[in-house]
Design an enzyme around this catalytic site. Structure first.
Site, PDB file in Angstrom:
ATOM      1  N   ARG A  54      -2.155  -1.429  -6.048  1.00  0.00           N
ATOM      2  CA  ARG A  54      -2.836  -1.815  -7.306  1.00  0.00           C
ATOM      3  C   ARG A  54      -2.699  -0.752  -8.378  1.00  0.00           C
ATOM      4  NH1 ARG A  54      -8.439  -2.393  -4.430  1.00  0.00           N
ATOM      5  NH2 ARG A  54      -7.398  -0.560  -3.500  1.00  0.00           N
ATOM      6  N   VAL A  85      -5.577   9.641  11.097  1.00  0.00           N
ATOM      7  CA  VAL A  85      -4.491  10.152  10.253  1.00  0.00           C
ATOM      8  C   VAL A  85      -5.144  10.659   8.970  1.00  0.00           C
ATOM      9  CG1 VAL A  85      -2.272   9.584   9.178  1.00  0.00           C
ATOM     10  CG2 VAL A  85      -3.146   8.127  11.024  1.00  0.00           C
ATOM     11  N   TYR A  91     -14.976  -3.034  10.331  1.00  0.00           N
ATOM     12  CA  TYR A  91     -13.619  -2.489  10.265  1.00  0.00           C
ATOM     13  C   TYR A  91     -12.895  -2.755  11.591  1.00  0.00           C
ATOM     14  CZ  TYR A  91      -9.636   0.643   9.853  1.00  0.00           C
ATOM     15  OH  TYR A  91      -8.354   1.135   9.835  1.00  0.00           O
ATOM     16  N   GLY A  93      -4.455   6.411  15.673  1.00  0.00           N
ATOM     17  CA  GLY A  93      -5.772   7.045  15.668  1.00  0.00           C
ATOM     18  C   GLY A  93      -5.951   7.737  14.323  1.00  0.00           C
ATOM     19  N   GLY A 116      -0.882   7.753   1.303  1.00  0.00           N
ATOM     20  CA  GLY A 116      -0.982   7.833   2.753  1.00  0.00           C
ATOM     21  C   GLY A 116       0.218   7.310   3.540  1.00  0.00           C
ATOM     22  N   SER A 119      -4.690  -0.428  14.192  1.00  0.00           N
ATOM     23  CA  SER A 119      -5.465   0.810  14.352  1.00  0.00           C
ATOM     24  C   SER A 119      -5.962   0.892  15.785  1.00  0.00           C
ATOM     25  CB  SER A 119      -6.671   0.789  13.411  1.00  0.00           C
ATOM     26  OG  SER A 119      -7.565   1.833  13.705  1.00  0.00           O
ATOM     27  N   GLY A 149       0.825  -1.212   0.000  1.00  0.00           N
ATOM     28  CA  GLY A 149       0.000   0.000   0.000  1.00  0.00           C
ATOM     29  C   GLY A 149       0.851   1.251   0.000  1.00  0.00           C
ATOM     30  N   ALA A 150       1.845   1.285  -0.898  1.00  0.00           N
ATOM     31  CA  ALA A 150       2.777   2.430  -0.931  1.00  0.00           C
ATOM     32  C   ALA A 150       2.352   3.478  -1.963  1.00  0.00           C
ATOM     33  CB  ALA A 150       4.195   1.932  -1.209  1.00  0.00           C
ATOM     34  N   LYS A 197      -9.455  -5.023  12.367  1.00  0.00           N
ATOM     35  CA  LYS A 197      -8.249  -4.513  13.022  1.00  0.00           C
ATOM     36  C   LYS A 197      -8.002  -5.228  14.358  1.00  0.00           C
ATOM     37  CE  LYS A 197      -6.611  -1.782   9.854  1.00  0.00           C
ATOM     38  NZ  LYS A 197      -5.282  -1.944   9.267  1.00  0.00           N
TER      39      LYS A 197
HETATM   40  P1  NDP Z   1      -4.882   5.224   2.072  1.00  0.00           P
HETATM   41  O1  NDP Z   1      -6.222   4.963   1.483  1.00  0.00           O
HETATM   42  O2  NDP Z   1      -4.271   6.561   1.859  1.00  0.00           O
HETATM   43  O3  NDP Z   1      -3.855   4.103   1.603  1.00  0.00           O
HETATM   44  C1  NDP Z   1      -4.221   2.751   1.544  1.00  0.00           C
HETATM   45  C2  NDP Z   1      -3.191   1.962   0.760  1.00  0.00           C
HETATM   46  O4  NDP Z   1      -3.582   0.574   0.776  1.00  0.00           O
HETATM   47  C3  NDP Z   1      -3.108   2.404  -0.685  1.00  0.00           C
HETATM   48  O5  NDP Z   1      -1.757   2.457  -1.074  1.00  0.00           O
HETATM   49  C4  NDP Z   1      -3.814   1.277  -1.444  1.00  0.00           C
HETATM   50  O6  NDP Z   1      -3.212   1.097  -2.720  1.00  0.00           O
HETATM   51  C5  NDP Z   1      -3.509   0.070  -0.553  1.00  0.00           C
HETATM   52  N1  NDP Z   1      -4.489  -1.009  -0.754  1.00  0.00           N
HETATM   53  C6  NDP Z   1      -5.804  -0.999  -0.417  1.00  0.00           C
HETATM   54  N2  NDP Z   1      -6.393  -2.136  -0.830  1.00  0.00           N
HETATM   55  C7  NDP Z   1      -5.433  -2.864  -1.458  1.00  0.00           C
HETATM   56  C8  NDP Z   1      -5.426  -4.129  -2.112  1.00  0.00           C
HETATM   57  N3  NDP Z   1      -6.541  -4.877  -2.209  1.00  0.00           N
HETATM   58  N4  NDP Z   1      -4.281  -4.572  -2.640  1.00  0.00           N
HETATM   59  C9  NDP Z   1      -3.153  -3.827  -2.550  1.00  0.00           C
HETATM   60  N5  NDP Z   1      -3.086  -2.631  -1.948  1.00  0.00           N
HETATM   61  C10 NDP Z   1      -4.224  -2.148  -1.412  1.00  0.00           C
HETATM   62  O7  NDP Z   1      -5.070   4.948   3.642  1.00  0.00           O
HETATM   63  P2  NDP Z   1      -4.030   4.981   4.874  1.00  0.00           P
HETATM   64  O8  NDP Z   1      -2.676   5.306   4.430  1.00  0.00           O
HETATM   65  O9  NDP Z   1      -4.666   5.798   5.922  1.00  0.00           O
HETATM   66  O10 NDP Z   1      -4.131   3.466   5.350  1.00  0.00           O
HETATM   67  C11 NDP Z   1      -3.015   2.615   5.498  1.00  0.00           C
HETATM   68  C12 NDP Z   1      -3.271   1.650   6.648  1.00  0.00           C
HETATM   69  O11 NDP Z   1      -3.403   2.389   7.845  1.00  0.00           O
HETATM   70  C13 NDP Z   1      -4.547   0.832   6.524  1.00  0.00           C
HETATM   71  O12 NDP Z   1      -4.284  -0.490   6.949  1.00  0.00           O
HETATM   72  C14 NDP Z   1      -5.502   1.516   7.497  1.00  0.00           C
HETATM   73  O13 NDP Z   1      -6.482   0.638   7.985  1.00  0.00           O
HETATM   74  C15 NDP Z   1      -4.539   1.949   8.568  1.00  0.00           C
HETATM   75  N6  NDP Z   1      -4.978   3.021   9.437  1.00  0.00           N
HETATM   76  C16 NDP Z   1      -5.350   4.236   8.933  1.00  0.00           C
HETATM   77  C17 NDP Z   1      -5.760   5.235   9.784  1.00  0.00           C
HETATM   78  C18 NDP Z   1      -6.226   6.560   9.305  1.00  0.00           C
HETATM   79  O14 NDP Z   1      -6.898   7.282  10.091  1.00  0.00           O
HETATM   80  N7  NDP Z   1      -5.921   6.958   8.078  1.00  0.00           N
HETATM   81  C19 NDP Z   1      -5.743   5.038  11.244  1.00  0.00           C
HETATM   82  C20 NDP Z   1      -5.354   3.710  11.660  1.00  0.00           C
HETATM   83  C21 NDP Z   1      -4.956   2.769  10.786  1.00  0.00           C
HETATM   84  P3  NDP Z   1      -3.998   0.850  -4.095  1.00  0.00           P
HETATM   85  O15 NDP Z   1      -5.340   1.521  -3.978  1.00  0.00           O
HETATM   86  O16 NDP Z   1      -3.104   1.454  -5.131  1.00  0.00           O
HETATM   87  O17 NDP Z   1      -4.092  -0.622  -4.210  1.00  0.00           O
HETATM   88  C1  8X3 Z   2      -8.660   4.266  11.286  1.00  0.00           C
HETATM   89  C2  8X3 Z   2      -8.970   4.906  12.585  1.00  0.00           C
HETATM   90  O1  8X3 Z   2     -10.874   5.499  14.109  1.00  0.00           O
HETATM   91  O2  8X3 Z   2     -10.809   6.547  11.904  1.00  0.00           O
HETATM   92  O3  8X3 Z   2      -8.150   2.995  11.519  1.00  0.00           O
HETATM   93  O4  8X3 Z   2     -11.446   4.222  12.146  1.00  0.00           O
HETATM   94  S1  8X3 Z   2     -10.609   5.295  12.668  1.00  0.00           S
END
Ligand code: NDP
Ligand code: 8X3
Length: 251
Positions: A32, A184, A151, A182, A11, A138, A7-8, A155
């Site tokens: 993807r 982000v 969700y 939390g 975010g 999370s 997921g690079a 987690k």
């Molecule tokens: P983003 O939506 O910005 O990034 C998510 C990343 O995950 C993207 O690079 C996306 O890439 C990749 N991804 C999603 N589904 C797939 C798939 N099926 N195959 C491959 N790659 C996939 O969100 P965040 O950066 O916020 O999220 C990153 C992680 O952090 C997640 O696990 C999320 O649950 C967790 N998190 C986020 C929080 C927040 O508040 N933002 C708080 C706590 C945890 P692509 O679409 O190109 O495949």
């Molecule tokens: C994402 C944190 O609280 O927005 O994992 O669902 S929350």
């Protein structure tokens, strides 16, 4: 040193890859959206003079994960750090009104996808008797909140898998850690609300949320402790967020 970040393309994962590049790691970046991967590879290689390999696949598909990992060029098979970051939330609804497609997307990505990648990459680490897996959980994996049911369930599963993996991989000299953020501000809420950017923006209004860089720095710090130290689990919150649902917003 080599880090693989799932997921690079956005975010937290994107910032984490950049943090490792800054510290001279070669990288495997996955997601993807291949256009984003190619652009990011070019940027990292030019800015940090590191080697970057892109692997475009859907972590929900075991065959794609297996072929991406087995097709890694030899020099990229020596993965030192795996960051299991790819994940998502889809929807926010009471359980009785939940959308089953949303449930499946979250379960398939956040639990099964993380497992598929871990299974393939841990085998490479076991061969080398070293490695570090850092799972992105999370606050939703520590407590449940209204309408977050599935969700939060996925987690909580990551939280349990983090503990289980640590036990199973201990004899192989592989560290396992988790970061549990939390709120982000990333594309997370835009994805959760199916592209509705104005609804997503409201989630972060009236307070200062975490930035993806905050999580990236923590992940790098965890990866960089002395050999005899492991950080099992970190919860990192915005200063204005006490728990999942208690946020101090400006009036
Ligand atoms: P983003 O939506 O910005 O990034 C998510 C990343 O995950 C993207 O690079 C996306 O890439 C990749 N991804 C999603 N589904 C797939 C798939 N099926 N195959 C491959 N790659 C996939 O969100 P965040 O950066 O916020 O999220 C990153 C992680 O952090 C997640 O696990 C999320 O649950 C967790 N998190 C986020 C929080 C927040 O508040 N933002 C708080 C706590 C945890 P692509 O679409 O190109 O495949
Ligand atoms: C994402 C944190 O609280 O927005 O994992 O669902 S929350």
């Amino acid at each position: 040193m080599i880090a693989l970040v799932t997921g690079a393309t956005s975010g937290i994962g994107k910032c984490t890859a950049e943090e490792f590049a800054k510290h001279n790691y070669n990288l495997i970046i996955t997601g993807r959206r291949n256009d984003r991967l190619q652009e990011f590879k070019k940027e990292l290689e030019e800015k940090y003079k590191v080697k970057v390999y892109t692997a475009c696949f859907d972590i929900r598909k075991l065959s794609e994960v297996e072929s991406a990992i087995s097709n890694l060029p030899g020099e990229f098979k020596a993965i030192d750090v795996l960051v299991n970051n790819a994940g998502l939330a889809a929807g926010l609804a009471p359980i009785q009104d939940g959308n089953v497609d949303h449930w499946e997307r979250m379960i398939d990505t956040n639990i099964k996808g993380l497992l598929f990648v871990t299974k393939c990459v841990s085998k490479l680490m076991i061969e080398r008797k070293k490695g570090h897996i850092i799972n992105v959980g999370s606050i939703a994996g520590k407590e449940a909140y209204a309408n977050g049911n599935v969700y939060c369930g996925t987690k909580h599963a990551v939280d349990a898998l983090n503990k289980g993996m640590r036990i199973d991989l201990l004899p192989h000299n592989i560290k396992v850690s988790a970061v549990n953020p939390g709120m982000v501000e990333t594309e997370f809420s835009i994805v959760r609300f199916d592209g509705d950017e104005s609804r997503a923006k409201k989630v972060y209004e009236g307070f200062e949320p975490l930035r993806p860089e905050d999580i990236a720095e923590t992940i790098f710090w965890i990866s960089n402790r002395p050999a005899h130290v492991n950080i099992n689990d970190v919860i990192i919150m915005p200063a204005a967020q006490a728990n999942s649902t208690t946020v101090k917003r400006n009036a």
